[in-house]
Design a protein around this motif. Structure first.
Motif, PDB file in Angstrom:
ATOM      1  N   GLY A   1      27.697 112.923  48.896  1.00  0.00           N
ATOM      2  CA  GLY A   1      28.195 111.815  48.098  1.00  0.00           C
ATOM      3  C   GLY A   1      28.139 110.474  48.788  1.00  0.00           C
ATOM      4  N   THR A   2      27.480 110.401  49.929  1.00  0.00           N
ATOM      5  CA  THR A   2      27.427 109.120  50.624  1.00  0.00           C
ATOM      6  C   THR A   2      26.053 108.927  51.240  1.00  0.00           C
ATOM      7  OG1 THR A   2      28.363 107.830  52.423  1.00  0.00           O
ATOM      8  CG2 THR A   2      28.465 110.202  52.641  1.00  0.00           C
ATOM      9  N   LEU A   3      25.753 107.708  51.611  1.00  0.00           N
ATOM     10  CA  LEU A   3      24.419 107.412  52.158  1.00  0.00           C
ATOM     11  C   LEU A   3      24.479 106.906  53.588  1.00  0.00           C
ATOM     12  CD1 LEU A   3      22.904 105.656  49.055  1.00  0.00           C
ATOM     13  CD2 LEU A   3      22.095 107.770  50.063  1.00  0.00           C
ATOM     14  N   ASN A   4      25.659 106.489  54.020  1.00  0.00           N
ATOM     15  CA  ASN A   4      25.768 106.023  55.396  1.00  0.00           C
ATOM     16  C   ASN A   4      25.607 107.209  56.342  1.00  0.00           C
ATOM     17  OD1 ASN A   4      27.553 105.642  57.900  1.00  0.00           O
ATOM     18  ND2 ASN A   4      27.215 103.574  57.155  1.00  0.00           N
ATOM     19  N   MET A   5      24.756 107.056  57.355  1.00  0.00           N
ATOM     20  CA  MET A   5      24.392 108.232  58.146  1.00  0.00           C
ATOM     21  C   MET A   5      25.574 108.819  58.900  1.00  0.00           C
ATOM     22  SD  MET A   5      20.540 107.545  59.388  1.00  0.00           S
ATOM     23  CE  MET A   5      20.373 105.828  59.707  1.00  0.00           C
ATOM     24  N   VAL A   6      26.388 107.936  59.478  1.00  0.00           N
ATOM     25  CA  VAL A   6      27.551 108.442  60.204  1.00  0.00           C
ATOM     26  C   VAL A   6      28.501 109.141  59.240  1.00  0.00           C
ATOM     27  CG1 VAL A   6      29.521 107.773  61.595  1.00  0.00           C
ATOM     28  CG2 VAL A   6      27.333 106.660  61.940  1.00  0.00           C
ATOM     29  N   ASP A   7      28.641 108.537  58.052  1.00  0.00           N
ATOM     30  CA  ASP A   7      29.522 109.120  57.058  1.00  0.00           C
ATOM     31  C   ASP A   7      29.000 110.475  56.587  1.00  0.00           C
ATOM     32  OD1 ASP A   7      31.916 108.733  55.787  1.00  0.00           O
ATOM     33  OD2 ASP A   7      30.997 107.957  53.960  1.00  0.00           O
ATOM     34  N   ILE A   8      27.670 110.573  56.402  1.00  0.00           N
ATOM     35  CA  ILE A   8      27.088 111.856  55.998  1.00  0.00           C
ATOM     36  C   ILE A   8      27.446 112.918  57.024  1.00  0.00           C
ATOM     37  CG2 ILE A   8      24.934 113.120  55.688  1.00  0.00           C
ATOM     38  CD1 ILE A   8      23.676 110.651  54.577  1.00  0.00           C
ATOM     39  N   SER A   9      27.287 112.560  58.305  1.00  0.00           N
ATOM     40  CA  SER A   9      27.521 113.588  59.325  1.00  0.00           C
ATOM     41  C   SER A   9      29.008 113.948  59.358  1.00  0.00           C
ATOM     42  CB  SER A   9      27.024 113.121  60.691  1.00  0.00           C
ATOM     43  OG  SER A   9      27.973 112.311  61.309  1.00  0.00           O
ATOM     44  N   ARG A  10      29.865 112.957  59.056  1.00  0.00           N
ATOM     45  CA  ARG A  10      31.305 113.274  59.018  1.00  0.00           C
ATOM     46  C   ARG A  10      31.589 114.290  57.906  1.00  0.00           C
ATOM     47  NH1 ARG A  10      35.361 112.056  55.940  1.00  0.00           N
ATOM     48  NH2 ARG A  10      34.135 110.648  54.640  1.00  0.00           N
ATOM     49  N   VAL A  11      31.039 114.006  56.705  1.00  0.00           N
ATOM     50  CA  VAL A  11      31.290 114.923  55.593  1.00  0.00           C
ATOM     51  C   VAL A  11      30.686 116.289  55.889  1.00  0.00           C
ATOM     52  CG1 VAL A  11      30.896 115.324  53.148  1.00  0.00           C
ATOM     53  CG2 VAL A  11      31.382 113.019  53.961  1.00  0.00           C
ATOM     54  N   LEU A  12      29.471 116.289  56.464  1.00  0.00           N
ATOM     55  CA  LEU A  12      28.823 117.570  56.757  1.00  0.00           C
ATOM     56  C   LEU A  12      29.650 118.370  57.744  1.00  0.00           C
ATOM     57  CD1 LEU A  12      24.996 116.881  57.041  1.00  0.00           C
ATOM     58  CD2 LEU A  12      26.265 118.010  55.229  1.00  0.00           C
ATOM     59  N   ALA A  13      30.245 117.678  58.724  1.00  0.00           N
ATOM     60  CA  ALA A  13      31.050 118.391  59.705  1.00  0.00           C
ATOM     61  C   ALA A  13      32.247 119.041  59.028  1.00  0.00           C
ATOM     62  CB  ALA A  13      31.511 117.430  60.797  1.00  0.00           C
ATOM     63  N   GLU A  14      32.754 118.392  57.975  1.00  0.00           N
ATOM     64  CA  GLU A  14      33.904 118.977  57.285  1.00  0.00           C
ATOM     65  C   GLU A  14      33.500 120.135  56.389  1.00  0.00           C
ATOM     66  OE1 GLU A  14      35.894 115.899  55.133  1.00  0.00           O
ATOM     67  OE2 GLU A  14      36.373 114.814  56.979  1.00  0.00           O
ATOM     68  N   THR A  15      32.429 119.909  55.609  1.00  0.00           N
ATOM     69  CA  THR A  15      32.105 120.911  54.605  1.00  0.00           C
ATOM     70  C   THR A  15      31.193 122.007  55.134  1.00  0.00           C
ATOM     71  OG1 THR A  15      30.229 119.617  53.913  1.00  0.00           O
ATOM     72  CG2 THR A  15      32.278 119.245  52.730  1.00  0.00           C
ATOM     73  N   GLY A  16      30.538 121.757  56.232  1.00  0.00           N
ATOM     74  CA  GLY A  16      29.582 122.744  56.720  1.00  0.00           C
ATOM     75  C   GLY A  16      28.307 122.662  55.905  1.00  0.00           C
ATOM     76  N   SER A  17      27.290 123.397  56.340  1.00  0.00           N
ATOM     77  CA  SER A  17      26.008 123.254  55.670  1.00  0.00           C
ATOM     78  C   SER A  17      25.845 124.333  54.608  1.00  0.00           C
ATOM     79  CB  SER A  17      24.876 123.369  56.687  1.00  0.00           C
ATOM     80  OG  SER A  17      24.736 124.702  57.067  1.00  0.00           O
ATOM     81  N   ASP A  18      25.154 123.974  53.561  1.00  0.00           N
ATOM     82  CA  ASP A  18      24.761 124.991  52.592  1.00  0.00           C
ATOM     83  C   ASP A  18      23.265 124.873  52.357  1.00  0.00           C
ATOM     84  OD1 ASP A  18      24.495 122.715  51.197  1.00  0.00           O
ATOM     85  OD2 ASP A  18      26.056 123.118  49.728  1.00  0.00           O
ATOM     86  N   ARG A  19      22.802 125.521  51.318  1.00  0.00           N
ATOM     87  CA  ARG A  19      21.346 125.540  51.139  1.00  0.00           C
ATOM     88  C   ARG A  19      20.780 124.175  50.805  1.00  0.00           C
ATOM     89  NH1 ARG A  19      20.774 131.455  48.372  1.00  0.00           N
ATOM     90  NH2 ARG A  19      22.979 131.270  47.984  1.00  0.00           N
ATOM     91  N   VAL A  20      21.578 123.372  50.099  1.00  0.00           N
ATOM     92  CA  VAL A  20      21.099 122.028  49.781  1.00  0.00           C
ATOM     93  C   VAL A  20      20.841 121.254  51.069  1.00  0.00           C
ATOM     94  CG1 VAL A  20      21.666 119.864  48.644  1.00  0.00           C
ATOM     95  CG2 VAL A  20      22.339 122.010  47.601  1.00  0.00           C
ATOM     96  N   VAL A  21      21.785 121.364  52.006  1.00  0.00           N
ATOM     97  CA  VAL A  21      21.643 120.635  53.257  1.00  0.00           C
ATOM     98  C   VAL A  21      20.430 121.129  54.033  1.00  0.00           C
ATOM     99  CG1 VAL A  21      22.757 120.079  55.428  1.00  0.00           C
ATOM    100  CG2 VAL A  21      24.107 120.249  53.354  1.00  0.00           C
TER     101      VAL A  21
END
Lengths: 148, 503, 361
Positions: free
Chosen positions: B195-215
């Motif tokens: 849901g975000t485009l800022n790279m640092v923000d993306i990595s923050r969200v990814l760290a919280e949600t973990g990766s799935d197949r979309v990622v």
């Protein structure tokens, strides 16, 4: 999307290649836009602040949520239920505007690439007399042989 | 007061100055005027990048909010040790290429097109700096396209010399656009997941949600998309022609910057956005990137050895050298990444110098093929000497910068226990000795072509290109004796990237 | 539920559109006649635009229709006229090789769909995080109804600046590659394709009829109609431009429409007269000018003590007014650059037509 990519790679005709690129890109646009859709929502054109100045008055000295307030709520926002999320928007749901903006940009970038590509094709046609990749390769090969 | 404004907005201005400068340059009718103006703009850009560099060297990362909007809403520029290296490199090479370019452009491009040509060149520089500086994933795409489209045009401008520049440019356009579109798909999938485009923000969200197949799919699309732009083996087919048929000034600039910037983006995504150490990423490193890097190093070195056209030789060697950098970053260790970065920097210096030297030789004697370089040591001694030193640096001989990066690369590989990588580095270096040695042999041991009265003619080269060449040649030696600048930045960057991900 | 009925209709419409898109896509793969391929590409774009409307992306639909179905198709037709009409069929090796690559890519995408959020899900990460913040923030920060314009011109104004530069680069590219200032007048060979000229204000037909330029000179009816139409088109462009804050539209779409008005003029009254009215030098100047207006706005905000493109600086007592001013200024920049570049591209291609002989027709 895949058909476009297929056209790009498979065809040897330079114009058809560019058509393929166009198809491919248009399909990517569809991917973006389809993820922005919210069921039962409206286009992201807000009805409420109809005239300039309305918002200033109704919001007072920006007493309503400012960006910073919103940011403070980032962790919550994702967790909120849809009803409360859409509250400041007078209970109306709007589709997500961000992908629209991105795709507007991407469309323009796409046509810019296309224009340059077609200009190149025209020049290639003038230089080689063909726009088929194989024929161009042949011509180059012959030129190479003649040179050496 | 106004000077402070300048300093505090350096991050924005370093992109905006060349962009607006380019728009003005295209309107200047006279070739000399446009060139001088471009040179001023490039100089200003370089100074601004030095401001950023000194800021980062003093230990503070700079961030700049475009339009003063806070981060995930607005576009954020983020400057740290990693990209300040790139920004400085691009602006410096832009300046040197311009300094070098005037006489060659006179020969290669119709005069009435010069103003627009220099305008496009400045926009290309701005695009590459924009890609390096921004912290927003979609903004990367926009500036990647600014730089790419201007590059296609600039490459095509070589068509007055050789019509193959047109097809080279067209192929580059097709593959480049496919690459960019893959990148956009990847960014779209990431946006879908976070849901975000800022790279640092993306990595923050990814760290919280973990990766799935979309990622994971996003990861694959971004790696392939950028791989096309990097000319990662086997996606490199556009590169040799694009480098060798473009106007020589563009060859110099592209060889030392364009793929480097795309490589930087890959590093950014691999280490900042997708935090390193995730299982699918490690697998990617070990089984895809590293083997491809090694193959590139060997196969393309062999291909380089068989080229008769000097610039094609250098271009193939570039693909091989990109393999070195990829090898470094695929180790996933601080030492490996730092070594890759140092090599990125050093390779820009040596390839820039080599392309310049070949260009000067082409200017004086119309040299295209290696065989035509006969006796260059006598006819153009200064150029030949520059070519030799840069060539030695490419081989990795001590006393040149090339030695430093290969040394650290080998150390890093040994640390990792990747003995096969060490073997590959050695084999590839031997091949480099072969193809560089061939040029040196032709230049110094073969007699120059004789004129009718049996005298050896020395050709005077124009002064500006030589100055630009020798700035790079001296840099090649300088960074052997004092590699602290690139090494300091590379080490800081590698520590930040990998340390940040590990915590 | 009374709501369920319209939603079902939309689902059906979506499905129909998607299947039509698929059919058109496959036809393009199978055909070799470039003319048909290019026309189908226009159809594909129009279908996509229709689907975008159904997906609430009205701005995108507008642009896709103007650019994808309009300008792109026109450019392709133009290039096709200058090159050839037929593509050679694909060789089998190529076909299977490409199928393999495409298959792998397709599998990657299908693999991703398993974890994708459901279509239309308001709680998906994409729709609930930054996108939603824009909707809310626009009301208080900028206060214009069209959120897309707000993001485009203000929040992500730097993206749009990059986009305008891309357009300028494309213009520069065409000027450098094809040349813009070909002074030799065009030869009079004419081939009457019987194209109905009322359609000439629609972009797809524009290039088609380019070859008839001199023929159209004699049609008084056309000249009168065009003279009436052109001011209306330009008026419409201005409407689209200034209404962009409220409804779909903005500088980009307006620029395209504006350029098409000029192109119509050149079709009816001839290229030479158009060149006299709007000389290539002016077009060249305009394309740079727009970028300078856009960038200049940013530089002004810096000089006023803010960040680049920080419109709030323009009027600190009333930031919403300042935002409106900023958006207006940069939209003017977009309009000028886009219109000029479209014209320069048109000049670039049209300038080549004099070389068109009956070589391979």
């Amino acid at each position: 999307m895949m058909t476009g990519l297929y056209v790009v790679i498979s065809t040897g005709n330079l114009v058809k290649k560019l058509v393929g690129i166009g198809l491919f890109q248009t399909s990517v646009f569809q991917l973006y836009i389809s993820l922005s859709k919210v069921r039962g929502a409206q286009p992201p054109i807000i009805e409420k602040p109809a005239k300039y100045g309305d918002a200033v008055k109704s919001a007072g000295e920006k007493s309503a949520e400012t960006v910073t307030d919103l940011l403070a709520k980032i962790p919550e926002v994702t967790a909120l239920d849809p009803a409360s999320v859409y509250d400041p928007l007078m209970g109306v749901a709007y589709s997500n505007p961000l992908p629209h903006v991105l795709i507007l940009t991407a469309i323009v970038v796409g046509v810019a690439t296309l224009a340059v590509g077609l200009a190149l094709v025209v020049r290639i046609r003038e230089a080689y007399g063909t726009i088929e990749e194989d024929a161009i390769d042949d011509a180059e090969y012959k030129a190479e042989v003649n040179a050496s | 007061m106004s000077f402070e404004i300048l300093l505090s907005n350096a991050a924005a201005l370093v992109v905006v100055v060349p962009l607006l400068g380019g728009a003005i340059a295209m309107l200047l009718g006279s070739s000399r005027l446009a060139w001088s103006w471009s040179l001023i703009c490039a100089l200003a850009t370089f100074s601004l990048s030095l401001v950023l560099l000194s800021g980062v060297l003093s230990g503070e990362n700079i961030s700049y909010e475009m339009g003063a909007w806070v981060s995930p809403l607005g576009i954020l520029f983020e400057i740290d040790a990693l990209n300040v290296l790139l920004i400085t490199l691009v602006s410096a090479m832009g300046l040197l290429a311009l300094l070098y370019g005037l006489p060659t452009i006179d020969q290669e491009i119709d005069r009435h097109k010069h103003a627009m040509f220099f305008g496009t060149f400045l926009i290309c520089v701005a695009g590459l700096i924009g890609v390096s500086i921004t912290g927003d994933a979609f903004n990367v795409f926009v500036f990647l396209e600014v730089s790419s489209i201007s590059t296609y045009v600039l490459v095509a401008m070589g068509s007055k010399q050789n019509r193959q520049a047109l097809t080279a440019s067209f192929n580059y356009l097709i593959l480049g656009t496919i690459g960019a579109t893959f990148f956009v798909i990847g960014v779209g999938l990431l946006y879908m997941a976070t849901g975000t485009l800022n790279m640092v923000d993306i990595s923050r969200v990814l760290a919280e949600t973990g990766s799935d197949r979309v990622v994971r799919a996003a990861f694959a699309f971004i790696v392939i998309g950028l791989g096309l732009k990097i000319a990662m083996f086997p996606l490199h087919t556009w590169l040799p022609n694009a480098y060798s048929f473009s106007p020589s000034m563009i060859g110099v600039f592209l060889a030392s910057t364009a793929t480097k910037v795309a490589l930087y983006m890959l590093i950014r995504f691999l280490y900042t956005v997708f935090s390193a150490g995730q299982s699918f990423e490690t697998a990617m490193f070990d089984y895809v990137l590293a083997p491809m890097a090694v193959t590139a190093m060997i196969v393309c070195s062999v291909q380089a050895s068989f080229q008769s056209d000097v610039r094609r030789l250098l271009a193939y060697s570039s693909v091989a050298q990109i393999g070195y950098m990829l090898l470094g970053l695929s180790m996933g260790t601080v030492a490996g990444l730092a070594a890759g970065l140092i090599h990125l920097f050093n390779h820009a210096l040596m390839k820039g110098a080599l392309f310049m030297a070949v260009g000067i030789a082409g200017l004086g004697l119309g040299v295209v093929r290696i065989s035509e370089m006969r006796g260059l040591g006598k006819t153009m001694p200064l150029t030949a000497a520059g070519l030799t030193i840069a060539g030695l640096s490419l081989m990795g001989v001590p006393l040149t910068a090339g030695f430093i990066s290969k040394y650290y690369l080998v150390i890093a590989a040994l640390e990792n226990g990747w003995w096969w990588a060490v073997v590959a580095i050695v084999v590839s270096s031997v091949l480099a000795i072969f193809y560089v040695g061939r040029m040196i042999e032709v230049m110094y041991l073969q007699e120059p072509p004789k004129t009718a009265d049996d005298a050896v003619v020395t050709v005077r080269s124009p002064i500006l290109p030589l100055v630009a060449l020798y700035v790079l040649v001296i840099a090649n030696v300088w960074f052997f004796f004092d590699p602290s600048l690139p090494m300091g930045l590379a080490n800081t960057a590698a520590n930040e990237l990998i340390g940040g991900a590990g915590s | 539920m009374e709501m369920s009925f319209p939603i079902d209709i939309f689902v059906i419409i979506d499905l129909i559109l998607i299947s039509m898109l698929l059919v058109v896509g496959i036809s393009i793969v199978r055909l070799n006649n470039l003319f048909v391929i290019v026309m189908l590409y226009g159809v594909y774009s129009l279908l996509a635009a229709t689907w975008f409307v159904s997906l609430d992306a009205v701005d995108v639909a507008f642009t896709e229709a103007a650019v994808g179905a309009g300008i792109s198709t026109v450019l392709m037709l133009g290039a096709m006229l200058l090159t050839s009409r037929e593509a050679k069929p694909t060789t089998p090796i190529r076909r299977w090789g490409s199928l393999l690559i495409v298959g792998v890519t397709g599998i990657a995408l299908i693999y991703a769909t398993f974890d994708m959020p459901a279509f239309g899900d308001p709680n998906s990460p994409a729709n609930s995080y930054v996108g939603l913040m824009y909707l809310k923030a626009t009301i208080t920060d900028i206060s214009i109804p069209n959120v897309v314009t707000a993001i485009l011109a203000s929040y992500r104004g730097f993206d749009t600046f990059g986009e305008v530069v891309v357009v300028l680069t494309a213009g520069l590219g065409v000027m450098l590659i094809l040349g813009i200032d070909s002074r030799r007048s065009r030869s009079g060979e004419v081939e009457d394709t019987g194209e109905s000229a009322e359609d000439a204000n629609e972009p797809p037909a524009v290039k088609e009829t380019t070859k008839q330029i001199d023929a159209l000179n004699h049609h008084i009816v056309l000249q009168v109609v065009a003279k009436m139409l052109i001011p209306i088109i330009i008026l419409y462009a201005l409407y689209v431009h200034f209404h962009g804050d409220y409804g779909p539209g903005g500088g980009f779409q307006a620029g395209v429409i504006f350029a098409s008005a000029i192109i119509l003029y050149s079709l009816i009254f001839g290229m030479d007269q158009t060149r006299r009215a709007i000389p290539p030098k002016l077009v060249q100047f305009g394309s740079a000018l727009g970028v300078l207006i856009y960038g200049g706005t940013g530089v002004i905000t810096i000089l006023m003590g803010g960040k680049f493109l920080d419109y709030n600086m323009l009027d600190q007592s009333d930031t919403i007014h300042a935002q409106h001013m900023g958006i207006l200024m940069i939209e003017v920049g977009v309009l000028v650059t886009v219109a000029s570049v479209m014209l320069s591209i048109y000049y670039g291609f049209a300038g080549r037509y004099r070389q068109l002989k009956d070589q391979n027709w």
